[in-house]
Write an enzyme that holds these catalytic residues in place. Structure first.
Site, short mmCIF file in Angstrom:
data_model
loop_
_atom_site.label_atom_id
_atom_site.label_comp_id
_atom_site.label_asym_id
_atom_site.label_seq_id
_atom_site.Cartn_x
_atom_site.Cartn_y
_atom_site.Cartn_z
N ARG A 52 0.84 -1.21 0.00
CA ARG A 52 0.00 0.00 0.00
C ARG A 52 0.87 1.26 0.00
O ARG A 52 0.56 2.23 -0.68
CB ARG A 52 -0.95 -0.02 1.21
CG ARG A 52 -1.98 1.11 1.16
CD ARG A 52 -3.09 0.94 2.18
NE ARG A 52 -2.64 1.15 3.54
CZ ARG A 52 -3.41 1.02 4.63
NH1 ARG A 52 -4.67 0.65 4.49
NH2 ARG A 52 -2.93 1.23 5.83
N LYS A 151 -2.52 7.09 1.29
CA LYS A 151 -2.42 7.42 2.72
C LYS A 151 -1.38 8.54 2.82
O LYS A 151 -0.20 8.28 3.09
CB LYS A 151 -2.02 6.16 3.50
CG LYS A 151 -2.41 6.23 4.97
CD LYS A 151 -2.39 4.85 5.58
CE LYS A 151 -2.31 4.88 7.09
NZ LYS A 151 -3.36 5.60 7.78
N GLU A 184 -16.02 7.16 5.81
CA GLU A 184 -15.29 6.40 6.84
C GLU A 184 -15.27 7.23 8.11
O GLU A 184 -15.81 8.34 8.14
CB GLU A 184 -13.87 6.09 6.36
CG GLU A 184 -13.05 7.32 6.01
CD GLU A 184 -11.67 7.01 5.44
OE1 GLU A 184 -11.20 5.87 5.56
OE2 GLU A 184 -11.07 7.93 4.89
N1 PXG Z 1 -9.22 5.22 7.13
C1 PXG Z 1 -8.26 6.09 7.41
C2 PXG Z 1 -8.41 7.51 6.96
C3 PXG Z 1 -7.12 5.69 8.10
O1 PXG Z 1 -6.15 6.56 8.37
C4 PXG Z 1 -8.06 3.46 8.24
C5 PXG Z 1 -9.15 3.92 7.53
C6 PXG Z 1 -7.99 2.00 8.62
O2 PXG Z 1 -7.03 1.34 7.80
P1 PXG Z 1 -6.13 0.14 8.34
O3 PXG Z 1 -5.28 -0.22 7.18
O4 PXG Z 1 -5.34 0.66 9.50
O5 PXG Z 1 -7.07 -0.94 8.73
C7 PXG Z 1 -7.01 4.34 8.53
C8 PXG Z 1 -5.81 3.89 9.29
C9 PXG Z 1 -3.29 6.71 14.12
C10 PXG Z 1 -3.51 5.59 13.18
O6 PXG Z 1 -2.20 6.76 14.68
C11 PXG Z 1 -4.38 5.73 12.11
C12 PXG Z 1 -4.55 4.67 11.24
C13 PXG Z 1 -3.89 3.51 11.43
C14 PXG Z 1 -3.02 3.38 12.48
C15 PXG Z 1 -2.82 4.44 13.38
O7 PXG Z 1 -4.18 7.53 14.30
N2 PXG Z 1 -5.42 4.86 10.23
#
Ligand code: PXG
Length: 288
Positions: A52, A151, A184
């Protein structure tokens, strides 16, 4: 204890891990990142996160200054150097040092940073009782303007929604896109259950293609539960039987109230609990 940070090819002390004020990552949010979990000293879904990251970088014409196998080895070395057993990795690539102007192509080498630290978990109680959320008024970035699959280091859209949540004394907000469909949460994907069918919005609605979302879909299908990716409205959230969020940090967490509407009987429902349990087992490397 001071951390060892991976910076541009080597591990340095936290106090020496510094980035220029001319880095376009800082000046413009010009860069990409990943958030990855470590469970039982094992970096969770590392290959998928690396994939990713390279996809995000390619989409914004940013070169990751390492091959995939070198990057995997750098992540593992950083985890080991910090003695992380259950923790969290932040992997960033910034555009690098440029000038006070947008042109990304005059930036010097992109910079690669790996931080391996412990993670602040939500209190266990929140998983048992479930979480309350609100609908954010901040509209999610248009998916054709900023691809939600990237991301990127620019999280201002999400931060504005997070501020709304915190102002309303809840930990999370649900974001809707320009058409009013559910995108989301600020850092998590959305799922609902209605009449035994699980629904989650597609990436085109404005959501990151979450790693946890993908795993949870697979785990649900293994249980012969039907999972449908489709656009959801605020009404769908209000009247669903179950509601949960998935993300690297949150894992699987039940939502029990949105905008004052109680979901189901006000407690995380059976599908949510089952998937949370299965995700825990999967993450800890146990057989499903
Ligand atoms: N949407 C957004 C905008 C994210 O940033 C997810 C969905 C979930 O994706 P994953 O691949 O993690 O299942 C994310 C992920 C933090 C933090 O420190 C944020 C994320 C992941 C890990 C830590 O706030 N966001």
């Amino acid at each position: 204890m001071a951390l060892k940070i991976w910076l541009d090819g080597k591990l340095v002390d936290e106090k020496d891990a510094k980035i220029s004020v001319f880095d376009h990552g800082l000046l413009y949010g010009d860069g990409v990142f990943e958030g990855i979990r470590v469970y039982n000293s094992r970096v969770f879904e590392l290959d998928a996160h690396i994939r990713r990251l390279y996809g995000s970088a390619k989409a914004i014409r940013l070169e990751v200054p390492m091959s995939r196998s070198e990057l995997i080895s750098a992540v593992e070395k950083t985890v080991e150097a910090n003695g992380v057993i259950d923790g969290y990795i932040r992997l960033l690539v910034t555009r690098g040092v440029g000038t006070l102007g947008l042109n990304p192509f005059i930036c010097e080498d992109s910079r690669l940073i790996i931080i391996a630290d412990n993670i602040q978990l939500y209190p266990e109680e929140l998983y048992e009782k479930g979480m309350k959320v609100i609908s954010a008024t901040t509209v999610r970035n248009h998916p054709l303007a900023i691809p939600p699959q990237v991301k990127s280091l620019n999280y201002l859209n999400n931060i504005l929604a997070k501020i709304e949540a915190l102002d309303n004394d809840v930990p999370e907000a649900i974001m809707y896109n320009h058409e009013g469909y559910v995108a989301e949460a600020t850092g998590d994907n959305v799922f609902i259950v209605r009449d035994g069918v699980i629904y989650t919005p597609p990436a085109e609605a404005g959501s990151l293609e979450g790693m946890t979302q993908g795993i949870v879909i697979e785990l649900a299908r293994e249980e012969n539960l039907e999972v449908v990716e489709k656009n959801l409205t605020r009404f769908d959230l209000y009247v669903c039987d179950e509601f949960f969020l998935t993300g690297t940090a949150a894992e699987v967490i039940g939502i029990v109230e949105i905008d004052g509407r109680v979901i189901g009987d006000g407690k995380p429902g059976p599908v949510t609990k089952l998937l949370r349990k299965k995700f825990f087992k999967y993450a800890h490397g146990k057989k499903l």
